[in-house]
Design a protein around this motif. Structure first.
Motif, PDB file in Angstrom:
ATOM      1  N   PHE A   1     -68.031  -1.845  20.207  1.00  0.00           N
ATOM      2  CA  PHE A   1     -67.239  -2.950  19.674  1.00  0.00           C
ATOM      3  C   PHE A   1     -67.675  -3.268  18.249  1.00  0.00           C
ATOM      4  O   PHE A   1     -66.832  -3.464  17.363  1.00  0.00           O
ATOM      5  CB  PHE A   1     -67.385  -4.202  20.548  1.00  0.00           C
ATOM      6  CG  PHE A   1     -66.582  -5.366  20.036  1.00  0.00           C
ATOM      7  CD1 PHE A   1     -65.256  -5.527  20.406  1.00  0.00           C
ATOM      8  CD2 PHE A   1     -67.137  -6.287  19.155  1.00  0.00           C
ATOM      9  CE1 PHE A   1     -64.498  -6.585  19.906  1.00  0.00           C
ATOM     10  CE2 PHE A   1     -66.400  -7.343  18.648  1.00  0.00           C
ATOM     11  CZ  PHE A   1     -65.067  -7.495  19.034  1.00  0.00           C
ATOM     12  N   VAL A   2     -68.983  -3.327  18.024  1.00  0.00           N
ATOM     13  CA  VAL A   2     -69.477  -3.650  16.680  1.00  0.00           C
ATOM     14  C   VAL A   2     -69.062  -2.578  15.677  1.00  0.00           C
ATOM     15  O   VAL A   2     -68.628  -2.886  14.563  1.00  0.00           O
ATOM     16  CB  VAL A   2     -71.015  -3.809  16.689  1.00  0.00           C
ATOM     17  CG1 VAL A   2     -71.539  -3.983  15.271  1.00  0.00           C
ATOM     18  CG2 VAL A   2     -71.412  -5.013  17.540  1.00  0.00           C
ATOM     19  N   VAL A   3     -69.186  -1.305  16.065  1.00  0.00           N
ATOM     20  CA  VAL A   3     -68.876  -0.206  15.140  1.00  0.00           C
ATOM     21  C   VAL A   3     -67.377  -0.074  14.917  1.00  0.00           C
ATOM     22  O   VAL A   3     -66.915  -0.023  13.767  1.00  0.00           O
ATOM     23  CB  VAL A   3     -69.460   1.122  15.666  1.00  0.00           C
ATOM     24  CG1 VAL A   3     -68.982   2.293  14.799  1.00  0.00           C
ATOM     25  CG2 VAL A   3     -70.983   1.067  15.667  1.00  0.00           C
TER      26      VAL A   3
ATOM     27  N   ALA B   1     -69.784   4.196  11.380  1.00  0.00           N
ATOM     28  CA  ALA B   1     -68.655   3.530  10.723  1.00  0.00           C
ATOM     29  C   ALA B   1     -68.255   4.274   9.452  1.00  0.00           C
ATOM     30  O   ALA B   1     -67.060   4.449   9.177  1.00  0.00           O
ATOM     31  CB  ALA B   1     -69.016   2.082  10.393  1.00  0.00           C
ATOM     32  N   GLY B   2     -69.237   4.731   8.681  1.00  0.00           N
ATOM     33  CA  GLY B   2     -68.928   5.494   7.469  1.00  0.00           C
ATOM     34  C   GLY B   2     -68.187   6.780   7.789  1.00  0.00           C
ATOM     35  O   GLY B   2     -67.212   7.138   7.114  1.00  0.00           O
ATOM     36  N   SER B   3     -68.620   7.477   8.840  1.00  0.00           N
ATOM     37  CA  SER B   3     -67.960   8.723   9.238  1.00  0.00           C
ATOM     38  C   SER B   3     -66.521   8.469   9.676  1.00  0.00           C
ATOM     39  O   SER B   3     -65.607   9.224   9.310  1.00  0.00           O
ATOM     40  CB  SER B   3     -68.737   9.378  10.383  1.00  0.00           C
ATOM     41  OG  SER B   3     -70.044   9.708   9.971  1.00  0.00           O
ATOM     42  N   LEU B   4     -66.303   7.403  10.451  1.00  0.00           N
ATOM     43  CA  LEU B   4     -64.956   7.087  10.924  1.00  0.00           C
ATOM     44  C   LEU B   4     -64.030   6.707   9.770  1.00  0.00           C
ATOM     45  O   LEU B   4     -62.858   7.117   9.731  1.00  0.00           O
ATOM     46  CB  LEU B   4     -65.016   5.944  11.946  1.00  0.00           C
ATOM     47  CG  LEU B   4     -65.618   6.301  13.310  1.00  0.00           C
ATOM     48  CD1 LEU B   4     -65.811   5.051  14.148  1.00  0.00           C
ATOM     49  CD2 LEU B   4     -64.733   7.307  14.036  1.00  0.00           C
ATOM     50  N   LEU B   5     -64.540   5.941   8.810  1.00  0.00           N
ATOM     51  CA  LEU B   5     -63.724   5.575   7.648  1.00  0.00           C
ATOM     52  C   LEU B   5     -63.357   6.803   6.818  1.00  0.00           C
ATOM     53  O   LEU B   5     -62.241   6.917   6.301  1.00  0.00           O
ATOM     54  CB  LEU B   5     -64.462   4.557   6.779  1.00  0.00           C
ATOM     55  CG  LEU B   5     -64.553   3.133   7.337  1.00  0.00           C
ATOM     56  CD1 LEU B   5     -65.460   2.275   6.468  1.00  0.00           C
ATOM     57  CD2 LEU B   5     -63.159   2.499   7.427  1.00  0.00           C
TER      58      LEU B   5
ATOM     59  N   LEU C   1     -62.051  -1.144  12.370  1.00  0.00           N
ATOM     60  CA  LEU C   1     -60.732  -1.760  12.534  1.00  0.00           C
ATOM     61  C   LEU C   1     -60.587  -3.039  11.720  1.00  0.00           C
ATOM     62  O   LEU C   1     -59.529  -3.290  11.138  1.00  0.00           O
ATOM     63  CB  LEU C   1     -60.468  -2.056  14.013  1.00  0.00           C
ATOM     64  CG  LEU C   1     -60.151  -0.853  14.904  1.00  0.00           C
ATOM     65  CD1 LEU C   1     -59.884  -1.294  16.329  1.00  0.00           C
ATOM     66  CD2 LEU C   1     -58.950  -0.071  14.361  1.00  0.00           C
ATOM     67  N   SER C   2     -61.644  -3.849  11.673  1.00  0.00           N
ATOM     68  CA  SER C   2     -61.569  -5.092  10.900  1.00  0.00           C
ATOM     69  C   SER C   2     -61.355  -4.787   9.422  1.00  0.00           C
ATOM     70  O   SER C   2     -60.553  -5.446   8.742  1.00  0.00           O
ATOM     71  CB  SER C   2     -62.834  -5.927  11.101  1.00  0.00           C
ATOM     72  OG  SER C   2     -63.985  -5.182  10.780  1.00  0.00           O
ATOM     73  N   PHE C   3     -62.059  -3.779   8.915  1.00  0.00           N
ATOM     74  CA  PHE C   3     -61.899  -3.372   7.524  1.00  0.00           C
ATOM     75  C   PHE C   3     -60.486  -2.845   7.278  1.00  0.00           C
ATOM     76  O   PHE C   3     -59.829  -3.208   6.296  1.00  0.00           O
ATOM     77  CB  PHE C   3     -62.933  -2.293   7.200  1.00  0.00           C
ATOM     78  CG  PHE C   3     -62.860  -1.768   5.800  1.00  0.00           C
ATOM     79  CD1 PHE C   3     -63.291  -2.523   4.726  1.00  0.00           C
ATOM     80  CD2 PHE C   3     -62.354  -0.502   5.543  1.00  0.00           C
ATOM     81  CE1 PHE C   3     -63.217  -2.037   3.428  1.00  0.00           C
ATOM     82  CE2 PHE C   3     -62.278  -0.008   4.260  1.00  0.00           C
ATOM     83  CZ  PHE C   3     -62.721  -0.779   3.207  1.00  0.00           C
TER      84      PHE C   3
ATOM     85  N   VAL D   1     -56.956 -11.221  12.892  1.00  0.00           N
ATOM     86  CA  VAL D   1     -57.613 -10.309  13.845  1.00  0.00           C
ATOM     87  C   VAL D   1     -58.851  -9.684  13.202  1.00  0.00           C
ATOM     88  O   VAL D   1     -59.906  -9.569  13.846  1.00  0.00           O
ATOM     89  CB  VAL D   1     -56.638  -9.207  14.316  1.00  0.00           C
ATOM     90  CG1 VAL D   1     -57.372  -8.143  15.122  1.00  0.00           C
ATOM     91  CG2 VAL D   1     -55.521  -9.814  15.153  1.00  0.00           C
ATOM     92  N   ALA D   2     -58.754  -9.295  11.932  1.00  0.00           N
ATOM     93  CA  ALA D   2     -59.906  -8.730  11.216  1.00  0.00           C
ATOM     94  C   ALA D   2     -61.054  -9.734  11.184  1.00  0.00           C
ATOM     95  O   ALA D   2     -62.211  -9.395  11.475  1.00  0.00           O
ATOM     96  CB  ALA D   2     -59.504  -8.341   9.800  1.00  0.00           C
TER      97      ALA D   2
END
Length: 300
Positions: free
Chosen positions: A231-233, A54-58, A239-241, A20-21
């Protein structure tokens, strides 16, 4: 999906998570191509916003698990300095070059060219060890070179089947991936993946804002653009990470490396099906030869 995964045995969970990732990564490349080439979204703006969000979400995920510990990395000057270098050189190096290669070419070719990175990592370690490469390593490099030659020339040395810009940015993304893989090893061991990558992305996004600020938008924005960007973010980055790292609990690193080869394959298939990208048998052959490099090296 979550309940279904929980009911599976550990190896099955690992396989599903990494596949999935890889699919999310690959499809996000195709979605990025759609945004660049059909909606004319500015690549630099997209890079800035993707890194910042993405950095903020991680880091939010890291904070949920680690609390205020996520800020301790900045209390150690040497680690803070390495983190800044990782963000500027590694994160921008791998993200911007890849997205620009997509903008000048297509997601399929850009993703496959980036997969030359593991071969570069292997050659780096051969050089610093001051030894001759093994037969397996030579075979991997030879396979990667032949695959690249077929992918970008279709066997005719006098012509390029992709633009010169797409080829150059694709090769640069492979070097970016190699640096991104090697440089933060010490930080990853000490601080973990979410803290290191989260801060790396955030630092990269802040620095890249001086090149293109988040409020300097350029392109066409429709309702569907919201879904594409998110979707990209979220799926293609966060999610992929997360899924990829989680799969390492159940599978070996070599197994996850092999299964992650689904990324360029999914990018190629979705580009062909949804965006009408021309990808003939010789492109598939070149791509498979490059991916064969991962198969060889992952057996180390």
């Amino acid at each position: 999906m979550g309940k279904y995964i929980l009911s599976l045995d550990n190896r099955s969970k690992g396989f599903i998570l990494v596949i999935v990732a890889a699919l999310f990564w690959g499809i996000s490349g195709t979605v990025s191509q759609y945004m660049f080439q059909q909606l004319h979204i500015n690549t630099e703006w997209f890079t800035t916003c993707r890194l910042l969000l993405a950095g903020s979400l991680l880091l939010i995920i890291a904070f949920k698990n680690e609390g205020m510990y996520i800020f301790d990395i900045w209390k150690q000057k040497s680690d803070g300095f390495k983190l800044v270098i990782f963000g500027i050189v590694g994160m921008i190096g791998v993200q911007y070059t890849y997205l620009t290669a997509i903008a000048h070419g297509n997601a399929a070719t850009a993703t496959v060219l980036q997969y030359l990175g593991p071969g570069l990592v292997t050659m780096y370690y051969v050089l610093i060890a001051k030894r001759l490469p093994t037969l397996k390593e030579l075979l991997a490099v030879f396979s990667a070179l032949i695959g690249t030659f077929l992918l970008v020339t279709h066997g005719n040395i006098n012509t390029l089947t992709i633009s010169k810009e797409a080829f150059i940015w694709g090769i640069l993304s492979a070097f970016g991936l190699a640096f991104y893989t090697i440089y933060p090893i010490g930080l990853l061991k000490k601080w973990g993946s979410f803290i290191t990558v989260g801060w790396g992305m955030l630092v990269a996004g802040i620095v890249f804002s001086f090149i293109r600020a988040p409020w300097q938008f350029e392109g066409q924005w429709y309702v569907t653009t919201n879904f594409a960007f998110l979707f990209v973010v979220i799926c293609g980055t966060v999610l992929s990470f997360y899924f990829y790292l989680d799969s390492l609990k159940y599978l070996t690193a070599s197994e996850t490396s092999l299964l992650a080869c689904a990324e360029p394959l999914s990018a190629a298939l979705t580009s062909v099906i949804f965006l009408g990208v021309s990808f003939g048998w010789i492109d598939w052959l070149g791509s498979l030869l490059i991916l064969f490099t991962i198969v060889i090296l992952s057996r180390e």
